[in-house]
Design a protein around this motif. Structure first.
Motif, PDB file in Angstrom:
ATOM      1  N   ASP A  52       0.495  -0.520  -3.769  1.00 55.23           N
ATOM      2  CA  ASP A  52       0.224   0.608  -3.178  1.00 55.23           C
ATOM      3  C   ASP A  52       0.742   0.595  -1.883  1.00 55.23           C
ATOM      4  OD1 ASP A  52      -1.713   2.423  -1.715  1.00 55.23           O
ATOM      5  OD2 ASP A  52      -3.214   2.124  -3.272  1.00 55.23           O
ATOM      6  N   PHE A  79       5.691   3.443  -4.933  1.00 57.90           N
ATOM      7  CA  PHE A  79       5.696   2.858  -6.381  1.00 57.90           C
ATOM      8  C   PHE A  79       7.043   3.341  -6.798  1.00 57.90           C
ATOM      9  CE2 PHE A  79       2.477   6.304  -7.580  1.00 57.90           C
ATOM     10  CZ  PHE A  79       3.514   7.336  -7.779  1.00 57.90           C
ATOM     11  N   ASP A 100      -2.811   6.421 -11.453  1.00 60.91           N
ATOM     12  CA  ASP A 100      -4.053   7.006 -11.044  1.00 60.91           C
ATOM     13  C   ASP A 100      -3.583   7.878  -9.974  1.00 60.91           C
ATOM     14  OD1 ASP A 100      -6.527   7.935 -10.581  1.00 60.91           O
ATOM     15  OD2 ASP A 100      -7.404   6.166 -10.092  1.00 60.91           O
TER      16      ASP A 100
HETATM   17  C1  LIG Z   1      -6.325   7.556  -6.827  1.00 61.87           C
HETATM   18  S1  LIG Z   1      -6.068   6.312  -5.646  1.00 61.87           S
HETATM   19  C2  LIG Z   1      -6.284   4.907  -7.092  1.00 61.87           C
HETATM   20  C3  LIG Z   1      -7.397   4.362  -7.237  1.00 61.87           C
HETATM   21  C4  LIG Z   1      -7.743   3.149  -8.051  1.00 61.87           C
HETATM   22  N1  LIG Z   1      -7.294   3.460  -9.375  1.00 61.87           N
HETATM   23  C5  LIG Z   1      -9.010   2.539  -7.876  1.00 61.87           C
HETATM   24  O1  LIG Z   1      -9.584   2.667  -8.954  1.00 61.87           O
HETATM   25  O2  LIG Z   1      -9.533   2.152  -7.127  1.00 61.87           O
HETATM   26  C6  LIG Z   1      -4.580   6.270  -5.530  1.00 61.87           C
HETATM   27  C7  LIG Z   1      -3.812   5.295  -4.526  1.00 61.87           C
HETATM   28  O3  LIG Z   1      -2.460   5.189  -5.164  1.00 61.87           O
HETATM   29  C8  LIG Z   1      -1.846   5.124  -3.700  1.00 61.87           C
HETATM   30  N2  LIG Z   1      -0.310   5.816  -3.884  1.00 61.87           N
HETATM   31  C9  LIG Z   1      -0.324   7.241  -4.201  1.00 61.87           C
HETATM   32  N3  LIG Z   1       0.948   7.348  -4.353  1.00 61.87           N
HETATM   33  C10 LIG Z   1       1.747   6.378  -3.849  1.00 61.87           C
HETATM   34  C11 LIG Z   1       2.975   5.652  -4.373  1.00 61.87           C
HETATM   35  N4  LIG Z   1       4.054   6.644  -4.395  1.00 61.87           N
HETATM   36  N5  LIG Z   1       3.368   4.549  -3.913  1.00 61.87           N
HETATM   37  C12 LIG Z   1       2.373   3.575  -3.758  1.00 61.87           C
HETATM   38  N6  LIG Z   1       1.259   3.876  -3.637  1.00 61.87           N
HETATM   39  C13 LIG Z   1       0.813   5.338  -4.007  1.00 61.87           C
HETATM   40  C14 LIG Z   1      -2.585   5.640  -2.817  1.00 61.87           C
HETATM   41  O4  LIG Z   1      -2.314   5.219  -1.358  1.00 61.87           O
HETATM   42  C15 LIG Z   1      -4.002   5.449  -3.274  1.00 61.87           C
HETATM   43  O5  LIG Z   1      -4.605   4.296  -2.649  1.00 61.87           O
END
Ligand SMILES: C[S@@+](CC[C@H](N)C(=O)[O-])C[C@H]1O[C@@H](n2cnc3c(N)ncnc32)[C@H](O)[C@@H]1O
Length: 300
Positions: A52, A79, A100
């Motif tokens: 994350d 990511f 996700d």
């Molecule tokens: C929808 S939430 C995920 C929730 C998780 N699956 C849960 O059940 O708790 C998306 C997460 O991905 C992270 N995120 C989104 N794009 C990202 C990226 N390019 N690189 C790293 N983290 C990312 C966000 O900071 C967020 O915490």
């Protein structure tokens, strides 16, 4: 109000990933470890790598996951760098990868993060709070054509030209609710009555701040070679433009299954499945309403 956290399509993800005791799994969007914790429960000798770019997500999830087992590594990074980060850890093949996409419930609920069009805060919207570019900079510095491009490419913003003009004319704009008022005042009352136009504008700006589509495209490409045979890439999208990127990427792979130099042989390398949330899940968690899960399986 802080909402209860329901990991979207959790049962479907756990079932379709076909988690092996000794498998290597990668969660590219850790959030509050909703999916990661359930993957970890199924691993005995295997390992989970979760990414994350939000340091809060890493800190809070670490405590939670340690209560399950120690077979995990958390990586604070965008990511888009995941392949390189895994290589540094000598990981070249994995059994499943999960994305996700989008913002997490805590990011939306915590007003000061500036993601929500319902809560007043300084315009921010950075997932990674170490990053320099934030929503305040975009809103106050980008020219009209750059803003229109963001509104058109990242979300279905209605009358993007009017919204961009409204923003330019009302600068400086510091706070989220100030921006919401400017968006509403830029548009005909009929449109404002139909649905809150701030939703799409906020989505478009958030995607630009976090360069979300760029990271997604890089991670999709890098996932393919990392997957073991029968490895799975599971992706949950939440809106049509994001989903189109994944759909086209998977679609091209399936199309390319035929080697055109050998017209008789068809080598089937990939399988794709699409799953939507059940009625019960949507009733329990409104956020799952727009979710779409696509799972790619590497067959060869
Ligand atoms: C929808 S939430 C995920 C929730 C998780 N699956 C849960 O059940 O708790 C998306 C997460 O991905 C992270 N995120 C989104 N794009 C990202 C990226 N390019 N690189 C790293 N983290 C990312 C966000 O900071 C967020 O915490």
């Amino acid at each position: 109000m802080i909402m209860k956290h329901y990991p979207v399509l959790l049962n479907e993800i756990i079932e379709k990933l076909e988690i092996k005791n000794n498998g290597i799994y990668v969660d590219l969007t850790l959030g509050r470890a909703g999916h990661s914790s359930n993957i970890l429960k199924k691993i005995k000798t295997g390992w989970l790598y979760s990414f994350d770019k939000d340091s809060e997500a890493i800190k809070k999830s670490d405590n939670l996951l340690k209560q399950i087992s120690n077979n995990f590594t958390l990586i604070h990074s965008d990511f888009k760098n995941f392949k390189q980060k895994l290589e540094e850890l000598k990981i070249n093949k994995v059994d499943g990868i999960l994305m996700d996409l989008g913002v997490s419930s805590p990011q939306l609920d915590e007003a000061e993060r500036g993601f929500s069009y319902n809560k007043d805060a300084r315009l921010d919207m950075r997932m990674d709070t170490n990053q320099k570019l934030d929503a305040h900079f975009i809103i106050n510095n980008y020219d009209e054509s750059e803003l229109i491009k963001i509104f058109k490419n990242n979300a279905d913003v209605m009358l993007p030209e009017r919204v961009a003009k409204g923003i330019i004319e009302n600068r400086p704009i510091n706070n989220t609710l100030e921006l919401v008022e400017i968006i509403k005042n830029s548009l005909p009352a009929k449109i404002v009555r139909m649905k809150n136009p701030a939703k799409a504008v906020f989505q478009a700006i958030r995607i630009a701040v976090n360069n979300e589509f760029e990271s997604l495209k890089i991670a999709l490409n890098d996932s393919l070679n990392l997957l073991n045979s029968n490895g799975k890439l599971a992706i949950i999208t939440f809106h049509s433009i994001e989903d189109r990127i994944v759909k086209n990427f998977f679609g091209n792979l399936i199309k390319n299954k035929t080697d055109h130099r050998l017209p008789i042989m068809e080598k089937k390398d990939w399988k794709v499945k699409i799953i939507l949330p059940s009625k019960e899940e949507i009733e329990k968690n409104k956020r799952s309403r727009s979710a779409k899960l696509r799972i790619l399986t590497k067959l060869s």
